[in-house]
Scaffold this motif. Structure first.
Motif, PDB file in Angstrom:
ATOM      1  N   ASN A  62       0.823  -1.203   0.000  1.00 12.36           N
ATOM      2  CA  ASN A  62       0.000   0.000   0.000  1.00 12.36           C
ATOM      3  C   ASN A  62       0.859   1.255   0.000  1.00 12.36           C
ATOM      4  OD1 ASN A  62      -2.571   1.289   0.071  1.00 12.36           O
ATOM      5  ND2 ASN A  62      -2.285   1.708   2.251  1.00 12.36           N
ATOM      6  N   SER A  74      -9.369 -11.795  -0.958  1.00 12.52           N
ATOM      7  CA  SER A  74      -9.059 -10.541  -0.268  1.00 12.52           C
ATOM      8  C   SER A  74      -7.724  -9.968  -0.742  1.00 12.52           C
ATOM      9  CB  SER A  74      -9.029 -10.758   1.247  1.00 12.52           C
ATOM     10  OG  SER A  74      -8.012 -11.683   1.611  1.00 12.52           O
ATOM     11  N   ASP A 133      -8.417  -8.237  -4.008  1.00 10.85           N
ATOM     12  CA  ASP A 133      -8.997  -6.919  -3.768  1.00 10.85           C
ATOM     13  C   ASP A 133      -7.904  -5.899  -3.458  1.00 10.85           C
ATOM     14  OD1 ASP A 133     -11.571  -7.792  -4.157  1.00 10.85           O
ATOM     15  OD2 ASP A 133     -12.012  -8.066  -2.023  1.00 10.85           O
ATOM     16  N   LEU A 134      -6.933  -6.305  -2.652  1.00 10.41           N
ATOM     17  CA  LEU A 134      -5.835  -5.409  -2.294  1.00 10.41           C
ATOM     18  C   LEU A 134      -5.035  -5.010  -3.529  1.00 10.41           C
ATOM     19  CD1 LEU A 134      -3.765  -3.995  -0.504  1.00 10.41           C
ATOM     20  CD2 LEU A 134      -2.791  -6.249   0.034  1.00 10.41           C
ATOM     21  N   GLY A 154      -6.966  -2.671  -5.720  1.00 10.54           N
ATOM     22  CA  GLY A 154      -6.976  -1.315  -5.184  1.00 10.54           C
ATOM     23  C   GLY A 154      -5.670  -0.592  -5.439  1.00 10.54           C
ATOM     24  N   ALA A 164      -5.187   1.739  -0.095  1.00 12.35           N
ATOM     25  CA  ALA A 164      -5.783   0.425   0.167  1.00 12.35           C
ATOM     26  C   ALA A 164      -5.616  -0.001   1.616  1.00 12.35           C
ATOM     27  CB  ALA A 164      -5.168  -0.613  -0.764  1.00 12.35           C
ATOM     28  N   LEU A 171      -8.190  -2.392   2.703  1.00 14.03           N
ATOM     29  CA  LEU A 171      -8.048  -3.673   2.015  1.00 14.03           C
ATOM     30  C   LEU A 171      -6.879  -4.473   2.578  1.00 14.03           C
ATOM     31  CD1 LEU A 171      -8.687  -2.475  -1.654  1.00 14.03           C
ATOM     32  CD2 LEU A 171     -10.279  -3.679  -0.130  1.00 14.03           C
ATOM     33  N   ASN A 187      -8.226  -6.061   5.690  1.00 11.05           N
ATOM     34  CA  ASN A 187      -9.132  -7.156   5.338  1.00 11.05           C
ATOM     35  C   ASN A 187      -8.354  -8.399   4.918  1.00 11.05           C
ATOM     36  OD1 ASN A 187     -11.934  -8.008   4.901  1.00 11.05           O
ATOM     37  ND2 ASN A 187     -11.376  -8.100   2.741  1.00 11.05           N
ATOM     38  N   ALA A 188      -7.312  -8.210   4.098  1.00 15.57           N
ATOM     39  CA  ALA A 188      -6.494  -9.349   3.672  1.00 15.57           C
ATOM     40  C   ALA A 188      -5.779  -9.975   4.863  1.00 15.57           C
ATOM     41  CB  ALA A 188      -5.480  -8.894   2.618  1.00 15.57           C
TER      42      ALA A 188
END
Length: 262
Positions: A141, A228, A231-232, A235, A242, A245, A248-249
């Motif tokens: 990120n 997940s 998704d990261l 993003g 992110a 995210l 979440n991961a």
């Protein structure tokens, strides 16, 4: 192509675990949102945030293998490609490499367990390893929200003899190759061995991560949490912050890791 991952793995050679059982989640507990044909695009866009000067020829070869793997029609291949990509990008993100101690410990404890039938050490090694993986996801990120700071950052490190360069590479890959007949794994073995033998610590770290990732019980954890992770990467590839995210991961990886029974 047969799936790379198995829920129940039974010994097929001297190098395969006698019995490895991994609990499955129900469909509504694990996100499985890797759309057919989209995984390759997702990881390609995430790779764009890594400067090409940070990629060795071997890393570029791995990148191409993972893109091809992500283009396959089966979920297992796509999940493996996504999770490996996330880990490699994370290792390439920090300006100063950390170490591969957590990965090496997982590898050695697993191969020791295969030989002895006692996987207690392997189970204990999973917590630090997946904690290390979770820390690394934060680095991905940062490529989007604060790339300049990464130049001076240090990757996660646990500290151990040799920095995680010392582990039973061949025995680990014997177990990995015995778990699947995927041609992609044979290609990866050749390239990862070059990374393992490199004098460059970052290359060594990536070799250890890929090897640990592909151990059958570890691979299943990433299989369960790949939605997940996708998704990261999506993003990040879209240039978004992110942070949520990442969390979440991390949560899904920890949840799947808690379900491993060896």
């Amino acid at each position: 192509m047969k799936p790379i991952f198995l829920v129940l793995l039974v010994a097929t050679s001297a190098y395969a675990a006698p019995s490895v059982t991994i609990n499955q989640y129900s469909d509504n507990e694990i996100p499985r949102d890797i759309d057919d044909g989209k995984a390759s695009s997702v990881i390609s866009r995430a790779w764009d945030y890594v400067d090409d000067t940070d990629k060795s020829i071997a890393i570029l070869n791995v990148q191409e293998i993972l893109k091809d793997m992500a283009s396959q029609g089966d979920y297992a291949s796509q999940a493996s490609a996504v999770a490996q990509t996330a880990g490699i990008i994370a290792h390439l993100s920090a300006g100063i490499p950390g170490d591969a101690c957590a990965a090496a410990n997982v590898i050695n404890s697993y191969t020791d367990g295969v030989r002895s039938g006692n996987f207690a050490g392997f189970r204990q090694s999973l917590g630090p390893f997946f904690g290390h993986v979770g820390q690394n996801l934060n680095l991905i990120n940062q490529l989007v929200i604060n790339p300049g700071q990464l130049r001076y950052s240090v990757g996660p490190a646990l500290g151990c003899a040799g920095g995680g360069r010392i582990y039973d590479f061949e025995a680990a890959w014997d177990a990995i190759l015995a778990s699947s007949d995927s041609g992609f794994l044979n290609e990866e073995y050749c390239i990862v061995k070059r990374l393992y033998n490199s004098r460059n610590s970052q290359s060594n770290n990536i070799a250890a991560y890929i090897t640990a990732h592909l151990l059958p019980p570890v691979a299943q954890v990433f299989h369960q949490s790949a939605g997940s992770i996708t998704d990261l990467l999506r993003g990040v590839g879209n240039g978004n912050d992110a942070t949520g995210l990442v969390a979440n991961a991390q949560r899904y990886i920890a949840q799947a890791a808690s379900q491993v029974h060896v």
